[in-house]
Design a protein around this motif. Structure first.
Motif, PDB file in Angstrom:
ATOM      1  N   SER A   1      -0.540  51.247  15.900  1.00  0.00           N
ATOM      2  CA  SER A   1      -0.599  50.495  14.908  1.00  0.00           C
ATOM      3  C   SER A   1       0.333  48.958  15.053  1.00  0.00           C
ATOM      4  CB  SER A   1      -0.075  51.337  13.561  1.00  0.00           C
ATOM      5  OG  SER A   1      -0.783  52.027  13.163  1.00  0.00           O
ATOM      6  N   TYR A   2       1.122  49.058  16.241  1.00  0.00           N
ATOM      7  CA  TYR A   2       2.466  47.582  16.028  1.00  0.00           C
ATOM      8  C   TYR A   2       1.874  46.942  17.644  1.00  0.00           C
ATOM      9  CZ  TYR A   2       4.286  49.810  12.089  1.00  0.00           C
ATOM     10  OH  TYR A   2       4.444  50.505  10.767  1.00  0.00           O
ATOM     11  N   GLU A   3       2.032  46.034  17.718  1.00  0.00           N
ATOM     12  CA  GLU A   3       2.440  45.329  18.523  1.00  0.00           C
ATOM     13  C   GLU A   3       4.192  45.500  19.235  1.00  0.00           C
ATOM     14  OE1 GLU A   3       0.666  41.368  19.623  1.00  0.00           O
ATOM     15  OE2 GLU A   3       0.106  41.690  17.858  1.00  0.00           O
ATOM     16  N   ILE A   4       4.382  46.584  20.747  1.00  0.00           N
ATOM     17  CA  ILE A   4       5.925  46.276  21.069  1.00  0.00           C
ATOM     18  C   ILE A   4       5.822  45.419  22.181  1.00  0.00           C
ATOM     19  CG2 ILE A   4       7.251  48.234  22.117  1.00  0.00           C
ATOM     20  CD1 ILE A   4       5.338  50.297  19.978  1.00  0.00           C
ATOM     21  N   TYR A   5       6.787  45.029  22.319  1.00  0.00           N
ATOM     22  CA  TYR A   5       6.955  43.781  23.287  1.00  0.00           C
ATOM     23  C   TYR A   5       8.451  44.405  23.929  1.00  0.00           C
ATOM     24  CZ  TYR A   5       3.971  40.628  21.432  1.00  0.00           C
ATOM     25  OH  TYR A   5       2.651  40.189  20.591  1.00  0.00           O
ATOM     26  N   PRO A   6       8.260  43.732  25.194  1.00  0.00           N
ATOM     27  CA  PRO A   6       9.601  44.642  26.058  1.00  0.00           C
ATOM     28  C   PRO A   6      10.519  44.420  25.619  1.00  0.00           C
ATOM     29  CG  PRO A   6       8.134  44.126  27.810  1.00  0.00           C
ATOM     30  CD  PRO A   6       6.951  43.692  26.591  1.00  0.00           C
ATOM     31  N   THR A   7      10.511  42.459  25.135  1.00  0.00           N
ATOM     32  CA  THR A   7      12.521  42.439  25.204  1.00  0.00           C
ATOM     33  C   THR A   7      11.616  41.736  24.089  1.00  0.00           C
ATOM     34  OG1 THR A   7      12.029  40.292  25.786  1.00  0.00           O
ATOM     35  CG2 THR A   7      12.650  41.937  27.049  1.00  0.00           C
ATOM     36  N   ALA A   8      12.766  40.965  23.084  1.00  0.00           N
ATOM     37  CA  ALA A   8      13.034  39.938  21.811  1.00  0.00           C
ATOM     38  C   ALA A   8      12.231  38.667  22.357  1.00  0.00           C
ATOM     39  CB  ALA A   8      13.554  40.138  20.799  1.00  0.00           C
ATOM     40  N   ALA A   9      12.987  38.490  23.445  1.00  0.00           N
ATOM     41  CA  ALA A   9      11.924  37.450  23.725  1.00  0.00           C
ATOM     42  C   ALA A   9      11.039  36.825  24.223  1.00  0.00           C
ATOM     43  CB  ALA A   9      13.239  36.966  25.077  1.00  0.00           C
ATOM     44  N   ASP A  10      10.447  38.217  24.936  1.00  0.00           N
ATOM     45  CA  ASP A  10       9.203  37.898  24.857  1.00  0.00           C
ATOM     46  C   ASP A  10       8.508  38.269  23.325  1.00  0.00           C
ATOM     47  OD1 ASP A  10       9.060  38.643  27.952  1.00  0.00           O
ATOM     48  OD2 ASP A  10       9.588  40.501  27.367  1.00  0.00           O
ATOM     49  N   ALA A  11       8.812  38.514  22.868  1.00  0.00           N
ATOM     50  CA  ALA A  11       8.277  38.911  21.254  1.00  0.00           C
ATOM     51  C   ALA A  11       7.767  37.604  20.888  1.00  0.00           C
ATOM     52  CB  ALA A  11       8.460  39.780  20.835  1.00  0.00           C
ATOM     53  N   THR A  12       8.683  36.778  20.954  1.00  0.00           N
ATOM     54  CA  THR A  12       9.211  35.176  20.177  1.00  0.00           C
ATOM     55  C   THR A  12       8.736  34.362  21.081  1.00  0.00           C
ATOM     56  OG1 THR A  12      10.850  34.756  20.486  1.00  0.00           O
ATOM     57  CG2 THR A  12      10.855  36.104  18.716  1.00  0.00           C
ATOM     58  N   GLN A  13       7.542  34.614  22.385  1.00  0.00           N
ATOM     59  CA  GLN A  13       7.232  33.863  22.588  1.00  0.00           C
ATOM     60  C   GLN A  13       6.145  32.727  22.244  1.00  0.00           C
ATOM     61  OE1 GLN A  13       5.973  34.964  26.817  1.00  0.00           O
ATOM     62  NE2 GLN A  13       8.402  34.194  28.079  1.00  0.00           N
ATOM     63  N   SER A  14       5.325  33.306  21.397  1.00  0.00           N
ATOM     64  CA  SER A  14       4.072  32.605  20.788  1.00  0.00           C
ATOM     65  C   SER A  14       4.529  32.694  19.317  1.00  0.00           C
ATOM     66  CB  SER A  14       2.843  33.454  20.599  1.00  0.00           C
ATOM     67  OG  SER A  14       2.475  34.005  22.280  1.00  0.00           O
ATOM     68  N   ALA A  15       4.557  31.837  18.607  1.00  0.00           N
ATOM     69  CA  ALA A  15       4.799  31.742  17.226  1.00  0.00           C
ATOM     70  C   ALA A  15       4.028  32.644  16.681  1.00  0.00           C
ATOM     71  CB  ALA A  15       4.078  30.522  16.610  1.00  0.00           C
ATOM     72  N   PRO A  16       4.011  33.451  14.934  1.00  0.00           N
ATOM     73  CA  PRO A  16       3.658  33.811  14.434  1.00  0.00           C
ATOM     74  C   PRO A  16       2.204  33.971  13.721  1.00  0.00           C
ATOM     75  CG  PRO A  16       5.142  33.245  13.521  1.00  0.00           C
ATOM     76  CD  PRO A  16       5.406  32.169  14.724  1.00  0.00           C
ATOM     77  N   SER A  17       1.324  34.776  13.800  1.00  0.00           N
ATOM     78  CA  SER A  17      -0.225  33.976  12.896  1.00  0.00           C
ATOM     79  C   SER A  17      -0.156  35.181  11.779  1.00  0.00           C
ATOM     80  CB  SER A  17      -0.831  35.265  14.329  1.00  0.00           C
ATOM     81  OG  SER A  17      -0.795  34.568  15.468  1.00  0.00           O
ATOM     82  N   PRO A  18       0.038  34.220  10.780  1.00  0.00           N
ATOM     83  CA  PRO A  18      -0.015  35.179   9.253  1.00  0.00           C
ATOM     84  C   PRO A  18      -1.229  36.226   9.285  1.00  0.00           C
ATOM     85  CG  PRO A  18      -0.063  32.510   9.231  1.00  0.00           C
ATOM     86  CD  PRO A  18      -0.258  32.786  10.580  1.00  0.00           C
ATOM     87  N   GLY A  19      -0.440  37.258   8.572  1.00  0.00           N
ATOM     88  CA  GLY A  19      -1.444  38.370   8.270  1.00  0.00           C
ATOM     89  C   GLY A  19      -2.444  38.690   9.112  1.00  0.00           C
ATOM     90  N   SER A  20      -1.630  39.275  10.468  1.00  0.00           N
ATOM     91  CA  SER A  20      -2.072  39.870  11.462  1.00  0.00           C
ATOM     92  C   SER A  20      -1.387  41.457  11.519  1.00  0.00           C
ATOM     93  CB  SER A  20      -0.845  39.328  13.126  1.00  0.00           C
ATOM     94  OG  SER A  20       0.434  40.070  12.470  1.00  0.00           O
TER      95      SER A  20
END
Length: 135
Positions: free
Chosen positions: A106-125
Motif C-alpha cells: 500500500s506504500y511506496e518505500i524508498y531506501p533513504t529519505a533523499a531517494d524519496a524526495t528526488q521527485s516532487a510530490p504528486s497530489p492525490g497519490s
C-alpha cells in the motif's frame, strides 16, 4: 533545517522540508505511549498546510500495533486532503511486519529519505489507498 516537534524520553520526532516533501523523522520506540504523540505532531503539520510526507523510519528501534495504527491514521487524513505519503529507511524487521500485515504493497518505500524526495510530490497519490493499482 530540521525542526523538533516531539521530544520524549524514548522517542523524538523532527521534520524538514525537501523538494515539496515534509520529511518526518522518527527516532526511538513507536508504541502505545508514543504513537499518539506522533499522530498529533503530523496532524499539526497538516493543519499548517503541509500535505506531502515522507516517514523516515530509519531510527525506529521498536514498533508495535499502535505504531502501525498511527501510520494508517495519518495516511487516512493525508488522503482526505489529497496529499501523499511514502516511507523511507525502513528496517528489514519493520518491512517484514508491513509485509505480514498486508501494508507493504500500500506504500511506496524508498531506501533513504533523499531517494524519496528526488521527485516532487504528486497530489492525490493515495487515491487508491489502501489497495494499490495493479499493473
Amino acid at each position: 533545517m530540521r525542526t523538533n516537534i516531539v521530544r520524549h524520553e524514548s522517542m523524538m520526532v523532527s521534520y524538514d522540508v525537501v523538494n515539496g516533501w515534509t520529511v518526518v523523522e522518527v527516532d526511538g520506540d513507536v508504541d502505545a505511549h508514543t504513537a499518539p504523540m506522533i499522530r498529533e505532531a503530523v496532524l499539526g503539520l497538516l493543519v499548517e498546510g503541509r500535505r506531502h510526507f515522507v516517514l523516515d523510519l530509519g531510527f525506529v528501534t521498536f514498533m508495535d500495533s499502535m505504531g502501525l495504527g498511527v501510520i494508517v491514521a495519518i495516511t487516512k487524513r493525508v488522503r482526505e486532503l489529497d496529499g501523499s505519503l511514502c516511507m523511507a529507511s525502513v528496517s528489514s524487521r519493520l518491512l517484514r511486519i508491513l509485509e505480514l500485515t498486508g501494508m507493504r504493497e500500500s506504500y511506496e518505500i524508498y531506501p533513504t529519505a533523499a531517494d524519496a524526495t528526488q521527485s516532487a510530490p504528486s497530489p492525490g497519490s493515495l487515491a487508491n489507498w489502501p489497495h494499490p493499482t495493479s499493473g
